[in-house]
Design a protein around this motif. Structure first.
Motif, mmCIF file in Angstrom:
data_model
loop_
_atom_site.group_PDB
_atom_site.id
_atom_site.type_symbol
_atom_site.label_atom_id
_atom_site.label_comp_id
_atom_site.label_asym_id
_atom_site.label_seq_id
_atom_site.Cartn_x
_atom_site.Cartn_y
_atom_site.Cartn_z
ATOM 1 N N VAL A 162 61.024 103.984 20.237
ATOM 2 C CA VAL A 162 60.380 102.986 21.091
ATOM 3 C C VAL A 162 60.347 103.491 22.531
ATOM 4 O O VAL A 162 59.325 103.403 23.211
ATOM 5 N N CYS A 163 61.456 104.059 22.999
ATOM 6 C CA CYS A 163 61.512 104.590 24.367
ATOM 7 C C CYS A 163 60.536 105.746 24.557
ATOM 8 O O CYS A 163 59.828 105.807 25.559
ATOM 9 N N ARG A 164 60.516 106.648 23.602
ATOM 10 C CA ARG A 164 59.632 107.819 23.718
ATOM 11 C C ARG A 164 58.172 107.387 23.778
ATOM 12 O O ARG A 164 57.398 107.859 24.621
ATOM 13 N N ARG A 165 57.769 106.469 22.929
ATOM 14 C CA ARG A 165 56.378 106.018 22.911
ATOM 15 C C ARG A 165 56.026 105.195 24.145
ATOM 16 O O ARG A 165 54.915 105.290 24.671
ATOM 17 N N THR A 166 56.974 104.417 24.616
ATOM 18 C CA THR A 166 56.746 103.644 25.839
ATOM 19 C C THR A 166 56.601 104.579 27.035
ATOM 20 O O THR A 166 55.715 104.391 27.880
ATOM 21 N N LEU A 167 57.441 105.597 27.103
ATOM 22 C CA LEU A 167 57.358 106.575 28.193
ATOM 23 C C LEU A 167 56.005 107.276 28.179
ATOM 24 O O LEU A 167 55.373 107.446 29.227
ATOM 25 N N ARG A 168 55.528 107.666 27.005
ATOM 26 C CA ARG A 168 54.213 108.317 26.899
ATOM 27 C C ARG A 168 53.122 107.405 27.459
ATOM 28 O O ARG A 168 52.253 107.852 28.215
ATOM 29 N N LEU A 169 53.168 106.139 27.124
ATOM 30 C CA LEU A 169 52.178 105.187 27.616
ATOM 31 C C LEU A 169 52.264 105.037 29.131
ATOM 32 O O LEU A 169 51.241 105.066 29.830
ATOM 33 N N ILE A 170 53.480 104.903 29.664
ATOM 34 C CA ILE A 170 53.658 104.754 31.114
ATOM 35 C C ILE A 170 53.066 105.949 31.849
ATOM 36 O O ILE A 170 52.289 105.801 32.793
ATOM 37 N N LEU A 171 53.436 107.149 31.424
ATOM 38 C CA LEU A 171 52.974 108.353 32.125
ATOM 39 C C LEU A 171 51.467 108.536 31.985
ATOM 40 O O LEU A 171 50.795 108.946 32.942
ATOM 41 N N THR A 172 50.928 108.235 30.827
ATOM 42 C CA THR A 172 49.483 108.345 30.620
ATOM 43 C C THR A 172 48.734 107.363 31.519
ATOM 44 O O THR A 172 47.757 107.733 32.176
ATOM 45 N N MET A 173 49.220 106.140 31.584
ATOM 46 C CA MET A 173 48.553 105.127 32.402
ATOM 47 C C MET A 173 48.629 105.456 33.898
ATOM 48 O O MET A 173 47.768 105.048 34.660
ATOM 49 N N HIS A 174 49.634 106.212 34.304
ATOM 50 C CA HIS A 174 49.773 106.602 35.707
ATOM 51 C C HIS A 174 49.167 107.983 35.989
ATOM 52 O O HIS A 174 49.373 108.537 37.069
ATOM 53 N N GLY A 175 48.445 108.534 35.026
ATOM 54 C CA GLY A 175 47.758 109.806 35.248
ATOM 55 C C GLY A 175 48.677 111.021 35.267
ATOM 56 O O GLY A 175 48.326 112.052 35.837
ATOM 57 N N LEU A 176 49.825 110.926 34.623
ATOM 58 C CA LEU A 176 50.785 112.036 34.599
ATOM 59 C C LEU A 176 50.875 112.661 33.211
ATOM 60 O O LEU A 176 51.947 113.039 32.751
ATOM 61 N N ILE A 177 49.749 112.793 32.551
ATOM 62 C CA ILE A 177 49.715 113.302 31.177
ATOM 63 C C ILE A 177 50.312 114.707 31.067
ATOM 64 O O ILE A 177 50.900 115.060 30.055
ATOM 65 N N GLY A 178 50.217 115.511 32.116
ATOM 66 C CA GLY A 178 50.786 116.859 32.087
ATOM 67 C C GLY A 178 52.296 116.888 32.021
ATOM 68 O O GLY A 178 52.885 117.914 31.697
ATOM 69 N N MET A 179 52.938 115.763 32.311
ATOM 70 C CA MET A 179 54.394 115.699 32.285
ATOM 71 C C MET A 179 54.925 115.058 31.000
ATOM 72 O O MET A 179 56.129 115.029 30.779
ATOM 73 N N VAL A 180 54.030 114.556 30.157
ATOM 74 C CA VAL A 180 54.442 113.735 29.020
ATOM 75 C C VAL A 180 55.373 114.480 28.065
ATOM 76 O O VAL A 180 56.436 113.968 27.712
ATOM 77 N N GLU A 181 54.993 115.650 27.612
ATOM 78 C CA GLU A 181 55.783 116.313 26.574
ATOM 79 C C GLU A 181 57.203 116.617 27.023
ATOM 80 O O GLU A 181 58.169 116.330 26.308
ATOM 81 N N LEU A 182 57.356 117.203 28.191
ATOM 82 C CA LEU A 182 58.692 117.517 28.675
ATOM 83 C C LEU A 182 59.477 116.246 28.985
ATOM 84 O O LEU A 182 60.657 116.140 28.654
ATOM 85 N N ALA A 183 58.826 115.272 29.578
ATOM 86 C CA ALA A 183 59.502 114.010 29.882
ATOM 87 C C ALA A 183 59.966 113.321 28.602
ATOM 88 O O ALA A 183 61.083 112.790 28.546
ATOM 89 N N GLU A 184 59.142 113.332 27.567
ATOM 90 C CA GLU A 184 59.537 112.744 26.281
ATOM 91 C C GLU A 184 60.761 113.449 25.712
ATOM 92 O O GLU A 184 61.687 112.802 25.223
ATOM 93 N N LEU A 185 60.760 114.763 25.756
ATOM 94 C CA LEU A 185 61.887 115.539 25.238
ATOM 95 C C LEU A 185 63.172 115.158 25.963
ATOM 96 O O LEU A 185 64.197 114.870 25.346
ATOM 97 N N LEU A 186 63.125 115.140 27.289
ATOM 98 C CA LEU A 186 64.323 114.858 28.068
ATOM 99 C C LEU A 186 64.776 113.410 27.913
ATOM 100 O O LEU A 186 65.970 113.144 27.762
ATOM 101 N N ALA A 187 63.839 112.481 27.937
ATOM 102 C CA ALA A 187 64.205 111.075 27.755
ATOM 103 C C ALA A 187 64.796 110.840 26.371
ATOM 104 O O ALA A 187 65.756 110.075 26.218
ATOM 105 N N THR A 188 64.253 111.509 25.364
ATOM 106 C CA THR A 188 64.788 111.379 24.015
ATOM 107 C C THR A 188 66.241 111.831 23.971
ATOM 108 O O THR A 188 67.093 111.182 23.358
ATOM 109 N N GLU A 189 66.549 112.942 24.609
ATOM 110 C CA GLU A 189 67.932 113.427 24.637
ATOM 111 C C GLU A 189 68.848 112.440 25.346
ATOM 112 O O GLU A 189 69.939 112.135 24.869
ATOM 113 N N LEU A 190 68.414 111.939 26.497
ATOM 114 C CA LEU A 190 69.250 111.010 27.260
ATOM 115 C C LEU A 190 69.486 109.705 26.502
ATOM 116 O O LEU A 190 70.619 109.221 26.403
#
Length: 144
Positions: free
Chosen positions: A22-50
């Motif tokens: 749920v967190c990973r998918r929500t983070l993807r949506l947040i970053l996409t909606m804010h125009g930060l699609i280039g950060m999505v994959e790495l941000a998802e990886l790190l948020a998933t670990e945390l």
């Protein structure tokens, strides 16, 4: 909302392994909606670990916090109710064959900076483990 304006989201989750997805998918949506699609994959990886560390190693609720600063820094953090410090990260190359223990090593290797802090508010205790990613040219090359 202009791209440089700061913003912040918090998602409170139960102690349930499904909450990591749920967190990973929500983070993807947040970053996409804010125009930060280039950060999505790495941000998802790190948020998933945390978040998975918060869910796996504690018994109470947890939260994912996502914050964008005006300086172009994305901070990802996981709160949990356990005030114990996280295990020190192992060098990622030494933990590669293990089933566990790689999370914070991966965060340390991929984030610009990371850390943790104990928290106490109104008698409740816990900790906040966080990492930051910049959106500058180095970050663009790192996430490509």
């Amino acid at each position: 909302m202009p791209e440089n304006d700061p913003w912040e989201y918090s998602l409170y989750i139960p102690n349930d392994p499904r909450a990591v997805t749920v967190c990973r998918r929500t983070l993807r949506l947040i970053l996409t909606m804010h125009g930060l699609i280039g950060m999505v994959e790495l941000a998802e990886l790190l948020a998933t670990e945390l978040v998975s560390n918060a869910v796996r190693h504690t018994k109470g609720p947890a939260a994912l916090r996502v914050r964008w600063s005006a300086g172009g820094v994305l901070r990802l953090g996981a709160w949990d109710a356990d005030p114990s410090p996280p295990e020190p990260p192992q060098p990622f190359d030494r933990a590669v064959d293990r089933e566990d223990g790689r999370g914070l090593g991966l965060v340390r290797a991929c984030a610009d900076v990371w850390g943790w802090q104990p928290l106490s508010r109104e008698g409740n205790r816990g900790k906040y483990v966080w990492c930051e990613l910049g959106a500058g040219p180095a970050a663009v090359g790192r996430t490509a």
